[in-house]
Design an enzyme around this catalytic site. Structure first.
Site, PDB file in Angstrom:
ATOM      1  N   HIS B 278       0.825  -1.220   0.000  1.00 59.62           N
ATOM      2  CA  HIS B 278       0.000   0.000   0.000  1.00 59.62           C
ATOM      3  C   HIS B 278       0.854   1.262   0.000  1.00 59.62           C
ATOM      4  O   HIS B 278       1.825   1.381   0.718  1.00 59.62           O
ATOM      5  CB  HIS B 278      -1.037  -0.003   1.124  1.00 59.62           C
ATOM      6  CG  HIS B 278      -0.494  -0.009   2.519  1.00 59.62           C
ATOM      7  ND1 HIS B 278      -0.116   1.141   3.166  1.00 59.62           N
ATOM      8  CD2 HIS B 278      -0.279  -1.019   3.395  1.00 59.62           C
ATOM      9  CE1 HIS B 278       0.307   0.827   4.398  1.00 59.62           C
ATOM     10  NE2 HIS B 278       0.226  -0.459   4.554  1.00 59.62           N
ATOM     11  N   GLU B 324      -4.810   1.848   2.711  1.00 59.13           N
ATOM     12  CA  GLU B 324      -4.907   0.665   3.575  1.00 59.13           C
ATOM     13  C   GLU B 324      -5.064   1.071   5.033  1.00 59.13           C
ATOM     14  O   GLU B 324      -5.801   0.456   5.791  1.00 59.13           O
ATOM     15  CB  GLU B 324      -3.647  -0.211   3.418  1.00 59.13           C
ATOM     16  CG  GLU B 324      -3.736  -1.580   4.106  1.00 59.13           C
ATOM     17  CD  GLU B 324      -3.267  -1.601   5.562  1.00 59.13           C
ATOM     18  OE1 GLU B 324      -3.521  -2.605   6.251  1.00 59.13           O
ATOM     19  OE2 GLU B 324      -2.661  -0.609   6.018  1.00 59.13           O
ATOM     20  N   ASP B 352       3.248  -6.450   3.284  1.00 57.23           N
ATOM     21  CA  ASP B 352       2.870  -5.360   4.203  1.00 57.23           C
ATOM     22  C   ASP B 352       3.241  -5.738   5.631  1.00 57.23           C
ATOM     23  O   ASP B 352       2.453  -5.611   6.546  1.00 57.23           O
ATOM     24  CB  ASP B 352       1.365  -5.056   4.073  1.00 57.23           C
ATOM     25  CG  ASP B 352       0.949  -3.872   4.936  1.00 57.23           C
ATOM     26  OD1 ASP B 352       1.833  -3.078   5.329  1.00 57.23           O
ATOM     27  OD2 ASP B 352      -0.252  -3.747   5.241  1.00 57.23           O
TER      28      ASP B 352
END
Lengths: 463, 463
Positions: B278, B324, B352
């Site tokens: 993200h 996100e 992530d």
């Protein structure tokens, strides 16, 4: 039915043992992470004492401090083992520069450990860049005489193990000077053993072997950024001169000590298991990763055993070795005394690869013993410990090698190790508390298993 | 003999394929480590742009920068996908203090993302310390009314996965305010989701759900050192007052974008594989680990495929998701559009969890597909990639979930992640170049295998 009963009994017994092992490992990891002592010890060693080069006042302080801390643990014995160590001092801060057409450019260097000083006022000479010792022969005396040899072979970045990359370069540092002087070089400058591009020069040991003191030439490390800069300048102007001044001095050997503590085994007190790291460090940083981490983790192994209520069957000994960096005198002395006393060492574990997240161990042992280790792998899986391979162990425990002992080295994640190794940024802030504690717990777990199950005695081969 | 020939043929064919896979992985890892681009991209994203909260000018800059960089790679398509995102601003720096008998003590706090501001001049009130939301009911309105609720349940240190420890605490941050206001609390202060003791407050999303704007109470995070100090002070003097001022503001939703680029598949262009991270981040640091690392690693997957000369059979798409952190609007929008277009996604991989040394992947998929993944484990062993487990994948790719797709998340070493997560020290200097590059290579390797071998289509069960 009888067979079935035996099978049932055996599988229950094995299940029970596995369960006990799982519980013990869980207790060890939890205690290290929640109520660990390793990080506080390292804080003192790094921030209150600092760099601990053999023969220095700090090395002596570290001996006294760790002895006192081991005494607080209520071990059965704590003692010092005398060992004569070399004493070398860097002296004042090194000065270096590159003389270009557009002026003098300051460079970041440091003396290699064991180097002689430059003559008064320093040396200045043209530079010949090489990729390794083999190049010297190809170039010959004509091209080297009167010059500074600049060893600039970088660590190989695509090796996953940074130790392997180190092994592929370190001959330049250790033997670069003694080889270059044969061709009339007046000094050597070696690219730092560092995979990162930065301004820190990394020291480390070098040797002249039997070269007479008056024939020795000074040897320095240059930072990776500095090495790139110098190399580019030499491409532009091969006549570029490099100058440096170093004040190092070699003294007579001095008395120092290995620090030892032990818990006496309850069943087999004469079977000795040791766990250790080295108490000395280089002088530029505070030696947190190399090898403060290994020292405090090794001390923590005995503390975690006590703290979790485990009473070892065999004698568990922590050994904090003196002088790994520039002599290995502590490791050699320990093995010598052990032999004299006829002590039986069954397992030795060293932590000397930094205080990073542990990944597993490397073993130097028989196939039978390695098979036993592999049978324990599942116990380590919840802790993400997966690396169990044959290979080297540790420098300090190496002299104990025989065909009976199992030698092992902790293998932490190696990616960041050479960012700090032997440099001014090997400092406490670069150590993560949890990573250090996980290493201590991982070591304790393996020592526990070797204590509980012993090693596999090889079958005698009939002559 | 015929059977033998077939067996021989098969084993040669399998051997050949394995060998080709080994070579491709070696090429991918070497290219990433020697000639990688991920670190330079991250340098720009972190140091030239900085924190990229959804709706901010920096988030828009990051969209333009990454689009331009993807265009330089010579992909088949690069485009922006419009998405409406929430826009919240911290406003001026927060101020907080503890009023003790010996004077006012400054405290380190930050507003949680989505919190309302305090009223002009701030709030000051007595504090009630709790270990979690459940405590509110036990205490009741009597003890809470008019006070600041201080959530002080720490992350559980003896869990090996720090994400698991985070999961055990984060309800305090997300739902602490909306629950406390039911009992008449005037504000909440939450212990930072950090395993280390330091002075950084860690922000993160919180929500009020359907509570009317005028009834909302301000919510702040306090550093772990601050939480300990406040807790000790409350033990000494339960009447201690805590004061804080915050200037945050919620705006109307604004237009932003997911950034997408793809290489069209040569054999099955309609089977889509995506890899992503993200692009937005919290505002306190520069979002290097969360999730600059995932963004540049995902971009690097496509670049490494091109650089190593691999031509994918399926369409490989990089998706840089917006929002996100406080809305997941990008992930939802991407899945919505994919559904509208009837696109067939076969594999989605998200990074992530920080740019640390990769350990493996977590998978959300069928048993058949997981079995295929397990058959690839040996290929990853030389790179010390050992973790292949069923579990979660990633927030942004979650909305794509159906019974066909394989979802996966990169799992780097998690020990240091929450030292930096959502705090001012999530900065470029905390990312190690090699660790980041190893992650990119590991992702590329898995994407390569899924591209080459496809996913396992489940057998239809007869109704």
């Amino acid at each position: 039915m009888k067979k079935l009963s035996i099978l049932l009994f055996l599988s229950v017994a094995i299940g029970f043992a596995q369960n006990a092992d799982e519980k013990q490992l869980k207790s060890v990891y939890s205690t290290s992470l929640i109520n660990g002592q390793s990080y506080a010890w390292l804080d003192h060693l790094s921030n209150e004492i600092g760099g601990r080069l053999s023969g220095s006042a700090n090395a002596a302080k570290a001996v006294q401090y760790t002895k006192a801390e081991l005494e607080k643990l209520g071990l059965d014995n704590v003692w010092l083992q005398e060992v004569l160590v070399p004493k070398w001092e860097r002296g004042g801060a090194e000065v270096a520069y590159m003389q270009t057409n557009s002026g003098k450019i300051d460079m970041q260097i440091c003396a290699l450990g064991g180097s002689v000083a430059t003559k008064d006022g320093g040396i200045e000479a043209e530079v010949i860049e090489v990729k390794g010792i083999d190049d010297l022969k190809l170039l010959g005396k004509d091209k080297i005489q009167g010059k500074i040899v600049f060893y600039n072979r970088p660590m190989q970045a695509d090796l996953i193990s940074t130790f392997e990359a180190y092994g592929g370069c370190v001959d330049q540092r250790y033997a670069g000077a003694k080889e270059a002087l044969k061709y009339g070089a007046v000094g050597v400058v070696v690219r730092s053993m560092n995979l990162r591009m930065d301004d820190y020069p990394h020291t480390g040991s070098m040797g002249y072997e039997d070269v007479a003191v008056e024939d020795r030439i000074p040897a320095a490390a240059i930072s990776t950024n500095g090495a790139e800069l110098l190399s580019k300048q030499l491409q532009k102007d091969p006549k570029t001169k490099f100058g440096f001044t170093m004040y190092c001095k070699q003294f007579k050997d001095v008395k120092s000590h290995n620090v030892i503590g032990e818990i006496t085994g309850s069943e087999f007190p004469n079977e000795i298991i040791i766990v250790g790291g080295h108490l000395d460090s280089w002088d530029l940083g505070d030696g947190s990763h190399d090898d403060g981490a290994g020292v405090v983790q090794s001390m923590e192994v005995l503390r975690l055993m006590k703290e979790t209520g485990y009473k070892p069957k065999r004698t568990i000994r922590v050994v904090l070795f003196m002088n790994e960096e520039n002599g290995l005198r502590g490791g050699k002395k320990y093995a010598e005394i052990a032999k004299e006393k006829g002590e039986k060492h069954v397992f030795a574990l060293e932590s000397d690869a930094g205080g990073f997240t542990p990944r597993g161990f490397s073993f130097d042992c028989s196939d039978e013993n390695f098979a036993q280790v592999e049978s324990w792998k599942a116990l380590f899986k919840p802790y993400l410990i997966h690396y169990f391979e044959k290979g080297g162990s540790g420098a300090d425990i190496g002299p104990l090698k025989d065909d009976q002992i199992v030698l092992a080295g902790l293998r932490p994640d190696s990616q960041r190790y050479f960012d700090h190794h032997h440099a001014a940024n090997d400092t406490f802030d670069a150590v993560n508390k949890r990573e250090l504690e996980l290493g201590a717990a991982t070591m304790t777990s393996l020592v526990y298993l070797f204590d509980k199950y012993g090693t596999v005695t090889p079958k005698k081969i009939k002559g």
